[in-house]
Design a protein around this motif. Sequence first.
Motif, PDB file in Angstrom:
ATOM      1  N   HIS A   1      59.005  32.938  41.736  1.00 27.23           N
ATOM      2  CA  HIS A   1      60.250  32.656  42.445  1.00 27.23           C
ATOM      3  C   HIS A   1      60.036  32.529  43.964  1.00 27.23           C
ATOM      4  N   SER A   2      58.768  32.548  44.386  1.00 28.44           N
ATOM      5  CA  SER A   2      58.444  32.358  45.797  1.00 28.44           C
ATOM      6  C   SER A   2      57.697  31.059  46.055  1.00 28.44           C
ATOM      7  N   HIS A   3      57.071  30.496  45.004  1.00 31.88           N
ATOM      8  CA  HIS A   3      56.269  29.280  45.158  1.00 31.88           C
ATOM      9  C   HIS A   3      56.368  28.462  43.881  1.00 31.88           C
ATOM     10  N   ALA A   4      56.704  27.186  43.994  1.00 27.38           N
ATOM     11  CA  ALA A   4      56.958  26.355  42.823  1.00 27.38           C
ATOM     12  C   ALA A   4      55.684  25.844  42.153  1.00 27.38           C
ATOM     13  N   GLY A   5      54.574  25.822  42.876  1.00 23.87           N
ATOM     14  CA  GLY A   5      53.345  25.268  42.328  1.00 23.87           C
ATOM     15  C   GLY A   5      52.438  26.321  41.740  1.00 23.87           C
ATOM     16  N   PRO A   6      51.223  25.913  41.357  1.00 25.00           N
ATOM     17  CA  PRO A   6      50.247  26.876  40.842  1.00 25.00           C
ATOM     18  C   PRO A   6      49.814  27.822  41.953  1.00 25.00           C
ATOM     19  N   CYS A   7      49.537  29.058  41.586  1.00 27.72           N
ATOM     20  CA  CYS A   7      49.143  30.001  42.636  1.00 27.72           C
ATOM     21  C   CYS A   7      48.212  31.073  42.094  1.00 27.72           C
ATOM     22  N   LEU A   8      47.498  31.662  43.022  1.00 28.08           N
ATOM     23  CA  LEU A   8      46.674  32.836  42.761  1.00 28.08           C
ATOM     24  C   LEU A   8      47.370  34.009  43.430  1.00 28.08           C
ATOM     25  N   VAL A   9      47.765  34.980  42.638  1.00 28.79           N
ATOM     26  CA  VAL A   9      48.537  36.121  43.133  1.00 28.79           C
ATOM     27  C   VAL A   9      47.577  37.279  43.374  1.00 28.79           C
ATOM     28  N   VAL A  10      47.359  37.621  44.638  1.00 30.61           N
ATOM     29  CA  VAL A  10      46.383  38.650  45.008  1.00 30.61           C
ATOM     30  C   VAL A  10      47.107  39.809  45.668  1.00 30.61           C
ATOM     31  N   THR A  11      46.921  41.003  45.113  1.00 31.28           N
ATOM     32  CA  THR A  11      47.464  42.218  45.706  1.00 31.28           C
ATOM     33  C   THR A  11      46.301  43.142  46.022  1.00 31.28           C
ATOM     34  N   ALA A  12      46.099  43.412  47.296  1.00 36.08           N
ATOM     35  CA  ALA A  12      44.952  44.202  47.751  1.00 36.08           C
ATOM     36  C   ALA A  12      45.427  45.591  48.157  1.00 36.08           C
ATOM     37  N   GLY A  13      45.181  46.557  47.308  1.00 32.33           N
ATOM     38  CA  GLY A  13      45.561  47.934  47.591  1.00 32.33           C
ATOM     39  C   GLY A  13      44.430  48.862  47.202  1.00 32.33           C
ATOM     40  N   THR A  14      44.756  49.979  46.553  1.00 35.32           N
ATOM     41  CA  THR A  14      43.716  50.862  46.033  1.00 35.32           C
ATOM     42  C   THR A  14      42.780  50.068  45.125  1.00 35.32           C
ATOM     43  N   ALA A  15      43.367  49.250  44.280  1.00 35.47           N
ATOM     44  CA  ALA A  15      42.627  48.231  43.532  1.00 35.47           C
ATOM     45  C   ALA A  15      43.094  46.866  44.022  1.00 35.47           C
ATOM     46  N   THR A  16      42.276  45.868  43.776  1.00 33.59           N
ATOM     47  CA  THR A  16      42.661  44.487  44.085  1.00 33.59           C
ATOM     48  C   THR A  16      42.865  43.745  42.773  1.00 33.59           C
TER      49      THR A  16
ATOM     50  N   ASP B   1      45.358  37.268  40.083  1.00 27.03           N
ATOM     51  CA  ASP B   1      45.966  36.721  38.877  1.00 27.03           C
ATOM     52  C   ASP B   1      46.336  35.251  39.044  1.00 27.03           C
ATOM     53  N   LEU B   2      46.037  34.465  38.008  1.00 24.74           N
ATOM     54  CA  LEU B   2      46.292  33.024  38.013  1.00 24.74           C
ATOM     55  C   LEU B   2      47.639  32.706  37.363  1.00 24.74           C
ATOM     56  N   LEU B   3      48.452  31.927  38.066  1.00 28.46           N
ATOM     57  CA  LEU B   3      49.750  31.504  37.564  1.00 28.46           C
ATOM     58  C   LEU B   3      49.833  29.988  37.665  1.00 28.46           C
ATOM     59  N   SER B   4      50.097  29.324  36.546  1.00 22.77           N
ATOM     60  CA  SER B   4      50.133  27.863  36.537  1.00 22.77           C
ATOM     61  C   SER B   4      51.444  27.349  37.097  1.00 22.77           C
ATOM     62  N   ALA B   5      51.497  26.042  37.352  1.00 19.47           N
ATOM     63  CA  ALA B   5      52.726  25.429  37.842  1.00 19.47           C
ATOM     64  C   ALA B   5      53.847  25.520  36.825  1.00 19.47           C
ATOM     65  N   ALA B   6      53.483  25.635  35.548  1.00 17.99           N
ATOM     66  CA  ALA B   6      54.488  25.755  34.491  1.00 17.99           C
ATOM     67  C   ALA B   6      54.977  27.184  34.316  1.00 17.99           C
ATOM     68  N   GLY B   7      54.379  28.136  35.058  1.00 16.24           N
ATOM     69  CA  GLY B   7      54.791  29.530  34.943  1.00 16.24           C
ATOM     70  C   GLY B   7      53.997  30.326  33.931  1.00 16.24           C
TER      71      GLY B   7
END
Length: 245
Positions: free
Chosen positions: A110-125, A128-134
């Motif tokens: 809901h923040s980006h309409a295209g394909p994206c790599l979702v990276v959360t860098a915390g205690t662990a990193t 995650d791959l998300l396609s344009a189709a969701g």
Amino acid sequence: MILLVDAGNTRVKWRVIAADAPARALAEGAVGHAEIDMLAAACRAWPGLARVFGCNVAGTSVAARIATACAPLRVDWLLPTAARAGVRNLYENPERLGADRWAALIGARHSHAGPCLVVTAGTATTVDLLSAAGDFLGGLILPGVELMQQALARGTAQLPLAEGHFAWQPRRTVDAIRSGCLQAQTGAVERMFRQIAEHPGALCLLGGGAADSFADLLEIPLRRTDNLVLTGLGTVATLPAPPTH
């Protein structure tokens, strides 16, 4: 109004939203695990709260303390499913996906309409791959920057836990450790991004407390975006309840 709660490994982040405007934060903050009782003050400050909705990867004792702090409001927890809010979960066992990763993927959708790599860098990193189709295609979990450094200090006799600096050609041991950990993070992220790099609109969405330590090293299309977990929670919390049959 709804109180959103993201119970992570070291901190609990929270946000207050209106049910008809989930994208706008009325208030937000974060507390350490030792300060969870402070959530009660957030609840008192917003007497119009009707619901508490969150995700928890910190264990049952943290969940119980959050429930006590938010009483008499009941805390509902997000559970990963096969599909929700425009995201399809292609994990072999969808319910085994971490609730925080699931919420972040929904927030990314809901923040980006295209394909994206979702990276959360915390205690662990997490990466995650998300396609344009969701479609959530899969992802990585690796130790975060600080955890990598701590592991080297604990597991070796002569490598110190000391404050080093990044260098392309490190010539001090502390810099070699810091640079190695940062290169490991960026290498994992960039290798995963290759899988969507040729797709139109492909973007890395990078957040988390350690994100700034290696964001400038990444050579891919990038947007710094924090609190995707809370964004995803807000999206789910304001959708109609899914059918029970």
